[in-house]
Design a protein around this motif. Sequence first.
Motif, PDB file in Angstrom:
ATOM      1  N   UNK A  32      -4.730  12.720 -13.301  1.00 17.53           N
ATOM      2  CA  UNK A  32      -3.716  13.578 -13.883  1.00 17.53           C
ATOM      3  C   UNK A  32      -3.692  14.990 -13.001  1.00 17.53           C
ATOM      4  N   UNK A  33      -2.529  15.201 -12.570  1.00 11.72           N
ATOM      5  CA  UNK A  33      -2.293  16.324 -11.524  1.00 11.72           C
ATOM      6  C   UNK A  33      -1.424  17.359 -12.361  1.00 11.72           C
ATOM      7  N   UNK A  34      -1.375  17.012 -13.635  1.00 13.30           N
ATOM      8  CA  UNK A  34      -0.452  18.229 -14.683  1.00 13.30           C
ATOM      9  C   UNK A  34      -0.775  19.451 -14.414  1.00 13.30           C
ATOM     10  N   UNK A  35      -2.091  19.889 -14.659  1.00 17.03           N
ATOM     11  CA  UNK A  35      -2.553  21.193 -14.561  1.00 17.03           C
ATOM     12  C   UNK A  35      -2.462  21.766 -13.196  1.00 17.03           C
ATOM     13  N   UNK A  36      -2.805  20.895 -12.208  1.00 14.11           N
ATOM     14  CA  UNK A  36      -2.736  21.234 -10.784  1.00 14.11           C
ATOM     15  C   UNK A  36      -1.310  21.819 -10.254  1.00 14.11           C
ATOM     16  N   UNK A  37      -0.281  21.001 -10.776  1.00 13.62           N
ATOM     17  CA  UNK A  37       0.960  21.210 -10.331  1.00 13.62           C
ATOM     18  C   UNK A  37       1.342  22.361 -11.033  1.00 13.62           C
ATOM     19  N   UNK A  38       1.006  22.772 -12.385  1.00 12.59           N
ATOM     20  CA  UNK A  38       1.620  23.937 -13.068  1.00 12.59           C
ATOM     21  C   UNK A  38       0.925  25.180 -12.419  1.00 12.59           C
ATOM     22  N   UNK A  39      -0.336  25.096 -11.885  1.00 15.15           N
ATOM     23  CA  UNK A  39      -0.732  26.265 -11.279  1.00 15.15           C
ATOM     24  C   UNK A  39      -0.290  26.453  -9.808  1.00 15.15           C
ATOM     25  N   UNK A  40       0.277  25.320  -9.321  1.00 18.08           N
ATOM     26  CA  UNK A  40       0.856  25.585  -8.119  1.00 18.08           C
ATOM     27  C   UNK A  40       2.279  26.211  -8.269  1.00 18.08           C
ATOM     28  N   UNK A  41       2.953  26.011  -9.507  1.00 17.50           N
ATOM     29  CA  UNK A  41       4.221  26.478  -9.649  1.00 17.50           C
ATOM     30  C   UNK A  41       3.913  27.961 -10.266  1.00 17.50           C
TER      31      UNK A  41
ATOM     32  N   UNK B  20       0.920  -1.349   0.012  1.00  8.88           N
ATOM     33  CA  UNK B  20      -0.142  -0.116   0.069  1.00  8.88           C
ATOM     34  C   UNK B  20       0.955   1.115  -0.103  1.00  8.88           C
ATOM     35  N   UNK B  21       0.742   2.068  -1.099  1.00  9.39           N
ATOM     36  CA  UNK B  21       1.654   3.141  -1.413  1.00  9.39           C
ATOM     37  C   UNK B  21       1.203   4.297  -2.134  1.00  9.39           C
ATOM     38  N   UNK B  22       1.628   5.506  -1.782  1.00 12.76           N
ATOM     39  CA  UNK B  22       0.959   6.782  -2.277  1.00 12.76           C
ATOM     40  C   UNK B  22       2.171   7.334  -3.109  1.00 12.76           C
ATOM     41  N   UNK B  23       2.355   7.683  -4.576  1.00 11.13           N
ATOM     42  CA  UNK B  23       3.250   8.329  -5.099  1.00 11.13           C
ATOM     43  C   UNK B  23       2.928   9.319  -6.060  1.00 11.13           C
ATOM     44  N   UNK B  24       3.829  10.139  -6.700  1.00 13.06           N
ATOM     45  CA  UNK B  24       3.552  11.001  -7.839  1.00 13.06           C
ATOM     46  C   UNK B  24       4.707  10.942  -8.725  1.00 13.06           C
ATOM     47  N   UNK B  25       4.368  10.797  -9.941  1.00 11.71           N
ATOM     48  CA  UNK B  25       5.333  10.809 -11.018  1.00 11.71           C
ATOM     49  C   UNK B  25       5.299  11.991 -11.931  1.00 11.71           C
ATOM     50  N   UNK B  26       6.412  12.744 -11.756  1.00 11.52           N
ATOM     51  CA  UNK B  26       6.651  14.139 -12.423  1.00 11.52           C
ATOM     52  C   UNK B  26       7.502  14.009 -13.685  1.00 11.52           C
ATOM     53  N   UNK B  27       6.987  14.046 -14.665  1.00  5.24           N
ATOM     54  CA  UNK B  27       7.809  13.676 -16.073  1.00  5.24           C
ATOM     55  C   UNK B  27       7.709  15.212 -16.656  1.00  5.24           C
ATOM     56  N   UNK B  28       8.396  15.279 -17.786  1.00  4.14           N
ATOM     57  CA  UNK B  28       8.366  16.385 -18.834  1.00  4.14           C
ATOM     58  C   UNK B  28       7.154  16.632 -19.188  1.00  4.14           C
ATOM     59  N   UNK B  29       6.333  15.499 -19.646  1.00  2.00           N
ATOM     60  CA  UNK B  29       4.969  15.536 -20.388  1.00  2.00           C
ATOM     61  C   UNK B  29       3.947  15.471 -19.508  1.00  2.00           C
ATOM     62  N   UNK B  30       3.751  14.993 -18.224  1.00  2.12           N
ATOM     63  CA  UNK B  30       2.556  14.989 -17.417  1.00  2.12           C
ATOM     64  C   UNK B  30       3.242  14.495 -16.233  1.00  2.12           C
ATOM     65  N   UNK B  31       1.986  14.906 -15.162  1.00  2.76           N
ATOM     66  CA  UNK B  31       2.333  14.609 -13.644  1.00  2.76           C
ATOM     67  C   UNK B  31       1.355  13.709 -13.365  1.00  2.76           C
ATOM     68  N   UNK B  32       1.562  12.434 -12.805  1.00  4.00           N
ATOM     69  CA  UNK B  32       0.473  11.487 -12.368  1.00  4.00           C
ATOM     70  C   UNK B  32       0.718  11.385 -10.842  1.00  4.00           C
ATOM     71  N   UNK B  33      -0.461  11.367 -10.083  1.00  6.94           N
ATOM     72  CA  UNK B  33      -0.567  10.841  -8.731  1.00  6.94           C
ATOM     73  C   UNK B  33      -1.095   9.473  -8.929  1.00  6.94           C
TER      74      UNK B  33
END
Length: 495
Positions: free
Chosen positions: A274-283, A239-252
Amino acid sequence: MADFSQIIAGNSDFVDADREWLHHLVSDWQVIADLSFADLILVVRDDDGTYVVADQCRSSTVVSVLMDDLIGQPIADELVPAVESAYSNRVVARLDHYRMIGTTTVCDVFAPVIRHDKVLGVVIRETNMATRVGNGRYELECIQTGKRLFDMIPMGRFPYEETLISERRSDLRVSDGFCILSGDGIIEYASPNAISCYRRLGVTGELVGRYLAEITTDNIHERDRVPESLSYVLSGKSAADSELDTSRACLAMRSFPLYDARTGRNGALVLFRDVTEIRRREVELQTKDATISEIHHRVKNNLQAVSALLRLQARRTQSEEVRRELQEAQRRVSTIAAVHEGLSQTADETVDFDTIIPSLLRMSVDVAEQRGQKIDIRFVGQFGSMPAQDATPLSLVLTELVTNAVEHGFEGRDSGNITISVGRGGNSLDVVVEDDGNGLESESEDGKAKASGSGLGTQIIETFVKNDFGGTIQWQPRHGGGTRVIMKMKLRAAQ
């Protein structure tokens, strides 16, 4: 009305570890409700032997049959035999008939909550049978997986003993996307939203029949951020929680290992979002906050430079009157600079007024007091946080009042005390400034504050209190000697 924490805290049969287990259960059971298209109810046995509802969970993927809040209420009489059966037999129990809730036909299933061979309660799954008509592949996969997780509750496998949490945990729902893995990590089913997530990542072709870990790592590049917990999620073994942040997309992502009573771990559920837009707005917000802080910092530096020039000019002038006016101007500029210093250290446009005003007023006293004088300042109450729109004029009002008290109220005295009392409710602010000085006549003329030189201090106080804050100001004799100034204001931009 009692809430979940109060109900389980008051149960004498539970130890702290039992209560913690139940807290983990209700924090994770939304995934079961959503997959099952059903509502969940947690029932515990009270000290007097009655069964009460400790918590409930409505499904977000179907219309709920739970119209009322049942927490703290006893369960329906017709449910008691099945609940007692689940308690005593320690296995999933069912009613031998469907129930009617209003016009809705409901199927009830009862799973005992077991931790270390101890029954803590029973989870009731209430299914609206109208949702079981005309189901497609997506619905069938959801229902089957929800049942597998539900059956893990009496096995003591759900919730999980330990979950590896990443540094940036996201709230994932079934509707965001999910896939079902085999025991070897091969994708057996991928929901449409899960497929979309991986298309965004750059994966082409079918997902089913491929290793989740393989298709994910094939699309990770050298500079992509890969957290340690990612391997646990992709394998589905923990049982794990992770987030992959690549140059194309960010997936939780989050993994839920699936267990069977006979074979042990035999697969996993993995949620995606797909949290790509969420992380972009955070930046973007972080960049904006950093820019605003830098602006305040530079404004503070410029104001301090002006203050230093005024101080230098005051030292060079031969006129005592001009020197006094320049010192007053230098003090006022320094007051505004201090507010911008506070704003430069926060991520928003508010400042903790209680952290900056003591030093500002102390500075005002040090500038105004005569050689050998000792004036103390005491605060009662708190101003709280406020935007610069309010903090700047309020700080100027208070520094002018304190300076006035020192220069006129304590003239010819070696020591004195100033007390500032604050009462705040929402955007209403009441402030009382008192001193034990020479009295009202020494500090006011015609009911207004005295001020050095041009009387600018009086204008500043009245302008901000009356015009900017829409407030009132009163000068009164203080009981026991001295002066008492009462101000009632409305903060314009109070948070």
